[in-house]
Design an enzyme around this catalytic site. Structure first.
Site, PDB file in Angstrom:
ATOM      1  N   GLU B  36      42.678  51.126  42.565  1.00  0.00           N
ATOM      2  CA  GLU B  36      43.352  49.666  43.367  1.00  0.00           C
ATOM      3  C   GLU B  36      44.287  50.168  44.535  1.00  0.00           C
ATOM      4  O   GLU B  36      45.217  50.935  44.229  1.00  0.00           O
ATOM      5  CB  GLU B  36      43.791  48.931  42.200  1.00  0.00           C
ATOM      6  CG  GLU B  36      44.792  47.852  42.844  1.00  0.00           C
ATOM      7  CD  GLU B  36      44.211  46.808  43.854  1.00  0.00           C
ATOM      8  OE1 GLU B  36      42.736  46.435  43.467  1.00  0.00           O
ATOM      9  OE2 GLU B  36      44.424  46.681  44.850  1.00  0.00           O
ATOM     10  N   THR B  45      42.003  38.358  46.233  1.00  0.00           N
ATOM     11  CA  THR B  45      41.321  36.859  46.119  1.00  0.00           C
ATOM     12  C   THR B  45      41.868  36.389  44.678  1.00  0.00           C
ATOM     13  O   THR B  45      42.159  35.126  44.441  1.00  0.00           O
ATOM     14  CB  THR B  45      39.683  36.789  46.104  1.00  0.00           C
ATOM     15  OG1 THR B  45      39.302  37.360  47.549  1.00  0.00           O
ATOM     16  CG2 THR B  45      39.205  35.527  45.978  1.00  0.00           C
ATOM     17  N   HIS B  54      35.523  26.559  36.065  1.00  0.00           N
ATOM     18  CA  HIS B  54      34.402  25.741  36.447  1.00  0.00           C
ATOM     19  C   HIS B  54      33.415  25.580  35.273  1.00  0.00           C
ATOM     20  O   HIS B  54      33.241  26.243  34.656  1.00  0.00           O
ATOM     21  CB  HIS B  54      33.922  26.215  37.734  1.00  0.00           C
ATOM     22  CG  HIS B  54      34.521  26.192  38.956  1.00  0.00           C
ATOM     23  ND1 HIS B  54      34.610  25.134  39.717  1.00  0.00           N
ATOM     24  CD2 HIS B  54      35.283  27.037  39.563  1.00  0.00           C
ATOM     25  CE1 HIS B  54      35.585  25.292  40.642  1.00  0.00           C
ATOM     26  NE2 HIS B  54      35.751  26.489  40.738  1.00  0.00           N
ATOM     27  N   ARG B 316      38.308  33.688  50.376  1.00  0.00           N
ATOM     28  CA  ARG B 316      37.217  34.179  49.751  1.00  0.00           C
ATOM     29  C   ARG B 316      36.310  35.331  50.019  1.00  0.00           C
ATOM     30  O   ARG B 316      36.172  35.524  51.466  1.00  0.00           O
ATOM     31  CB  ARG B 316      36.485  32.984  49.613  1.00  0.00           C
ATOM     32  CG  ARG B 316      37.068  31.551  49.174  1.00  0.00           C
ATOM     33  CD  ARG B 316      36.376  30.377  49.668  1.00  0.00           C
ATOM     34  NE  ARG B 316      36.705  29.026  49.435  1.00  0.00           N
ATOM     35  CZ  ARG B 316      37.454  28.361  50.088  1.00  0.00           C
ATOM     36  NH1 ARG B 316      37.902  29.013  51.418  1.00  0.00           N
ATOM     37  NH2 ARG B 316      38.100  27.366  50.025  1.00  0.00           N
ATOM     38  N   ILE B 341      31.934  38.115  45.358  1.00  0.00           N
ATOM     39  CA  ILE B 341      32.213  37.253  44.139  1.00  0.00           C
ATOM     40  C   ILE B 341      33.414  35.877  44.793  1.00  0.00           C
ATOM     41  O   ILE B 341      34.498  36.282  44.604  1.00  0.00           O
ATOM     42  CB  ILE B 341      32.938  38.077  43.106  1.00  0.00           C
ATOM     43  CG1 ILE B 341      31.993  39.273  42.808  1.00  0.00           C
ATOM     44  CG2 ILE B 341      33.146  37.124  42.050  1.00  0.00           C
ATOM     45  CD1 ILE B 341      30.631  39.092  42.154  1.00  0.00           C
ATOM     46  N   CYS B 408      65.017  28.031  36.766  1.00  0.00           N
ATOM     47  CA  CYS B 408      63.837  27.064  37.093  1.00  0.00           C
ATOM     48  C   CYS B 408      62.797  26.991  35.806  1.00  0.00           C
ATOM     49  O   CYS B 408      62.262  26.126  35.309  1.00  0.00           O
ATOM     50  CB  CYS B 408      63.069  27.108  38.456  1.00  0.00           C
ATOM     51  SG  CYS B 408      64.409  26.937  39.901  1.00  0.00           S
ATOM     52  N   CYS B 448      66.830  34.062  41.279  1.00  0.00           N
ATOM     53  CA  CYS B 448      66.507  35.044  40.533  1.00  0.00           C
ATOM     54  C   CYS B 448      66.119  36.286  41.051  1.00  0.00           C
ATOM     55  O   CYS B 448      66.240  37.500  40.606  1.00  0.00           O
ATOM     56  CB  CYS B 448      65.625  34.632  39.116  1.00  0.00           C
ATOM     57  SG  CYS B 448      63.822  34.269  39.861  1.00  0.00           S
TER      58      CYS B 448
END
Lengths: 420, 490
Positions: B36, B45, B54, B316, B341, B408, B448
């Protein structure tokens, strides 16, 4: 394990400490301050500039200096317990408080009266929707202040500040003194939101340009901020097309407003004032829920710590009386309404009690700058108070003492307004 | 840090697709290395999208999108608890406000049934408004998909990565690929900025950069064109504006601008769709934000804009013909494409992983199941979700769970330390944020942020000035200038 206290104070900043001392003075036997940081003092501890305590101590102290005086007084009283590094997780309407810290774990505390003194937090970039990327180098002015003054690091070397609130102005000076270059301070409004003395002492004295009626339309940079695009705005605060210009910088600080921190207040459904963003209180700083009091920046954001301490004292005194069963019940409630140019007023109502009346201090802010104007306080057509003001600015709170005899006269709604 | 010199399979890209494939492959007895280019997984993405599970009625029947969407939706239900992925199965509504749109709903229902989506139903106006009283009164009906939901996109990616690492996959971060090395038409390895990894199989899951990776091997069969989508995120106090995922009726190019709760109890609106050229451009724009606000108002008119807490944009990875590219490279033996993708890629990821495993086997990789595969991630302490007695218990084990760092979101120091030392641990402030939610709340790390920075410095044993926000060079703080002057004088 259940811990019982007369008065429990949530937040150990200036309001909380003053409230604790005052509650003790009034006769509360067991008082507890719960503070989430590792020391008392709240935000004062990172405000190393001077100018604190002119009203209170008739001296010019630094933030930690001012806090230190109160911390000593708190520590000198063995009946004030202090829990540091402790976060309140939940408060119930029957005044049970759940808190946590690394040493004692989960704590359950029963109070007879509770005072909220949680202070305020800063508005963020997200709240004002500045476009651009999410590169490193965008901080709120207060977060930057903590890094510079307490941790010893710089947030950037070439800095643009958006917003001319007091923290932004103070940081412009602070970072300049640290050797960083403050390129400009931009303010959306046609006037500064900070104290005039801060504009003079923090910007003008250091030749830092203040661009009024300007905003930032885009932040540039992929990994670290590389610059901002600024633009002029019209009277409706809309960007004037064609007025855009770029300023190179590696850091953008935001000083775009403070918001009272009322997460706990909302969980117990306290009535809130949408303009102050704090709970609605009476002159005792009692909220809509009996036995719950609030003081300081959690009620409305102050300019001066001196008034924060004073408000803490009012709440501490009343909360102690409540805990001891001595707070008189209101015979009637008189609302105070901010109108005609006055944007906010605290307290929002008076609880008129049968006891001998006391004078009441009203804290007000105007909506926009005005010159040669009269502040009028009236009730049912009767004038209670007037004061001529040469200037009135949203950044400077107006404080008025309403005399005792006027307070007890009131039966109808009181209005505060500005008259030309 | 040195990287392995050889592997059976190298996966390029640590997004949800790459990590899902890594996790799937870690079930077998093979050496897998995932490379990576950024300091963390889920940095492209996968970190900035709608986070929607979905149902699968959008895609053209028979397409890879349709197949993997419906299958992926099913697979998540089987694995989400094992992996600790946050999903809420709240269902989704596609809202129609005209006769034309009502007709589209019918088409979607038919298409969905063909794709194998269960439970699709067209609701009338009254029913819709009863369920979602804040929708526009112009609503004429809506398509209800009970299998729709919301999930945490980066949480899923990190969960896949953690589990892959536990099962032996090596993840090399900050390790950009320079070239897929091909000899005589076959993959021989991957040249990275940190060295060469010899491997016969390479999986191209490089997201926005998958076309560049493919081209480096000599396969120019597809292009990735970034399509930007912008979002506004709202405070938790307004999350009950809608109860389900609200889609407008889709157009040909986009599913339109959503209004939806997030899995962690916020609310978001977005995205728009803007074709751009720069694969690194994740800037939001005033016009774009106006566009999504206007778009969202078409279904939910009263947006609580005062409660917005942040905005962001994501890209995308769009291809020319619109469908996913999941196949063995036509020109380079040993290279498998998992590219293009875009939506519904998050939902499809576990199904894409299954397909890729099948392709690897077809390509001759022998995969035998490991006897000791551990399908579960270690249970994460989530302090804010615990009851008071459970909180007391975890603090007794580790006092750091008793110190709240993010006010928070009520995130403790213990959780932050856990995130840093997880199998695929956080190295950056945003990495901590994505794993713990510290800094995700209404103050957006104002309080923080400095504290998380200090904890990272301590746990990683690096100076504060070397702590980064997210990307390789996104340093946050500098030493004071006076210190530098002094050291120059010495």
């Amino acid at each position: 394990m259940m811990n019982d206290y007369d008065v429990v104070i949530i937040g150990g900043g200036p309001a909380g400490m003053a409230a604790a001392l005052s509650a003790r003075k009034t006769g509360a036997e067991k008082v507890l301050i719960i503070e989430r940081d590792r020391e008392l003092g709240g935000i004062l501890q990172q405000c190393i500039h001077n100018g604190f305590g002119l009203h209170r101590f008739k001296e010019e102290l630094t933030g930690p200096g001012y806090a230190g005086r109160y911390i000593k007084m708190v520590q000198a009283d063995p009946s004030i317990d202090v829990l540091l590094d402790t976060m309140v997780l939940d408060v119930e309407q029957d005044k049970i408080i759940y808190a946590v810290n690394p040493k004692q774990g989960m704590l359950t505390i029963q109070a007879k009266a509770v005072i909220f003194t949680m202070g305020c937090r800063e508005r963020t970039r997200g709240a004002i929707r500045i476009a651009g990327g999410r590169a490193a180098g965008v901080f709120t002015a207060g977060a930057a202040q903590r890094m510079v003054n307490m941790e010893g690091f710089l947030p950037g070397k070439k800095i643009v500040i958006l917003g001319s609130g007091d923290i932004g102005l103070i940081m412009a000076r602070r970072l300049t003194l640290e050797g960083a270059k403050v390129q400009a301070v931009l303010e959306l409004m046609p006037y500064s939101n900070g104290l005039t003395r801060n504009v003079v002492q923090c910007l003008e004295d250091f030749d830092i340009p203040l661009h009024l009626s300007h905003t930032i339309v885009k932040v540039h940079g992929k990994e670290r901020v590389t610059g901002v695009t600024c633009a002029k705005v019209d009277e409706n605060r809309a960007v004037i097309p064609g007025s855009e210009f770029d300023i190179e910088c590696d850091c953008l600080l935001l000083s775009v407003g403070l918001i009272p921190e009322n997460e706990l207040s909302r969980t117990i459904d306290l009535a809130m004032d949408s303009l102050t963003s704090g709970p609605i209180v009476d002159q005792f700083r009692q909220t809509s829920l009996p036995g719950f009091f609030a003081a300081g920046n959690v009620v409305h954001v102050h300019d001066l710590v001196d008034f924060v301490s004073q408000e803490g004292e009012i709440a501490g005194n009343a909360a102690a009386k409540y805990a001891l069963g001595q707070l008189p019940k209101a015979q009637r409630v008189v609302d105070i309404e901010a109108t005609g140019g006055v944007r906010t007023v605290v307290p929002q109502h008076l609880s008129i009690t049968p006891e001998s009346p006391e004078s009441v201090r009203l804290f007000m802010r105007v909506g926009k700058p005005e010159q040669r104007i009269t502040l009028v306080i009236e009730s049912a057509g009767k004038m209670l108070y007037t004061r001529k003001l040469a200037v009135a600015k949203p950044g400077e709170m107006i404080v008025v003492e309403l005399p005792a005899d006027k307070v007890c006269e009131c039966t109808n709604k009181i209005t505060v307004s500005l008259v030309k | 840090m040195t990287i392995p010199t050889k592997a059976d399979v190298v996966i390029v890209g640590g997004g949800v697709v790459g990590t899902a494939i890594a996790r799937e492959l870690s079930k077998y007895d093979v050496d897998v290395v995932l490379v990576e280019k950024e300091p963390d997984v889920a940095m492209g993405t996968s970190k900035a999208n709608s986070g929607i599970l979905h149902a699968g009625f959008d895609a053209k029947p028979g397409s890879l999108k349709a197949k993997t969407n419906v299958r992926g939706n099913k697979l998540y239900r089987e694995i989400y608890q094992d992996l600790g992925i946050d999903i809420k199965f709240i269902g989704s509504l596609v809202v129609a406000t005209s006769d034309e749109e009502m007709a589209t709903l019918n088409e979607l229902q038919v298409r969905g049934r063909e794709n194998g989506v269960p439970g699709l139903e067209i609701l009338d106006k009254e029913t819709v408004l009863k369920r979602e009283p804040n929708l526009t009164t112009n609503v004429m009906g809506a398509l209800w998909a009970p299998t729709g939901g919301v999930m945490c996109p980066f949480g899923a990616t990190i969960a896949f990565a953690d589990n892959a690492v536990v099962n032996g996959v090596k993840i090399c971060t900050e390790c950009p690929v320079e070239e897929i090395v091909v000899e005589e038409g076959k993959v021989s390895g991957v040249k990275t900025a940190k060295g060469f990894i010899a491997a016969k199989y390479v999986i191209n899951a490089a997201g926005l950069f998958a076309d560049n990776i493919s081209r480096s091997a000599g396969d120019n069969s597809f292009d990735i064109k970034p399509r930007k989508g912008e979002y506004v995120l709202f405070d938790k106090t307004v999350a009950n504006l809608v109860n389900t995922v609200i889609f407008p009726t889709p157009s040909k190019v986009s599913k339109g601008i959503l209004v939806s709760p997030t899995v962690h109890g916020n609310l978001f609106i977005g995205p728009n769709a803007q074709d751009i050229d720069d694969k690194g451009d994740m800037d939001t724009s005033p016009d774009g934000l106006q566009e999504i606000i206007a778009g969202a108002r078409k279904t939910v008119p009263n947006l609580p804009l005062h409660a917005s807490i942040t905005q962001f944009a994501g890209l995308r990875a769009a291809t020319g013909d619109g469908d996913f590219v999941i196949k063995a490279s036509d020109s380079v033996s040993g290279m498998i494409q998992a590219a293009g993708i875009q939506s519904p890629g998050l939902t499809a990821a576990p199904a894409i992983a299954e397909i890729v495993i099948g392709i690897l086997q077809e390509q001759g990789l022998i995969l035998t199941k490991k006897a000791n595969f551990n399908s579960q991630n270690r249970h994460k302490v989530k302090f804010h979700e615990l009851a008071h007695n459970e909180r007391a218990k975890v603090i007794a084990q580790n006092p750091l769970y008793g110190r709240i760092v993010c006010r928070c979101e009520t995130v403790t120091e213990g959780e932050i330390v856990d995130a840093i030392h997880a199998p695929c641990g956080a190295l950056t402030v945003d990495g901590v944020k994505r794993r713990t939610r510290a800094g995700m709340g209404r103050c957006q790390g104002g309080f923080c942020g400095p504290r998380v920075t200090a904890i990272l410095a301590r746990e990683l044993n690096i100076p504060v000035t070397e702590v980064r926000k997210d990307t390789t060079k996104s340093y946050l703080f500098f030493d004071k200038i006076t210190d530098e002057v002094q050291s120059n004088d010495e």
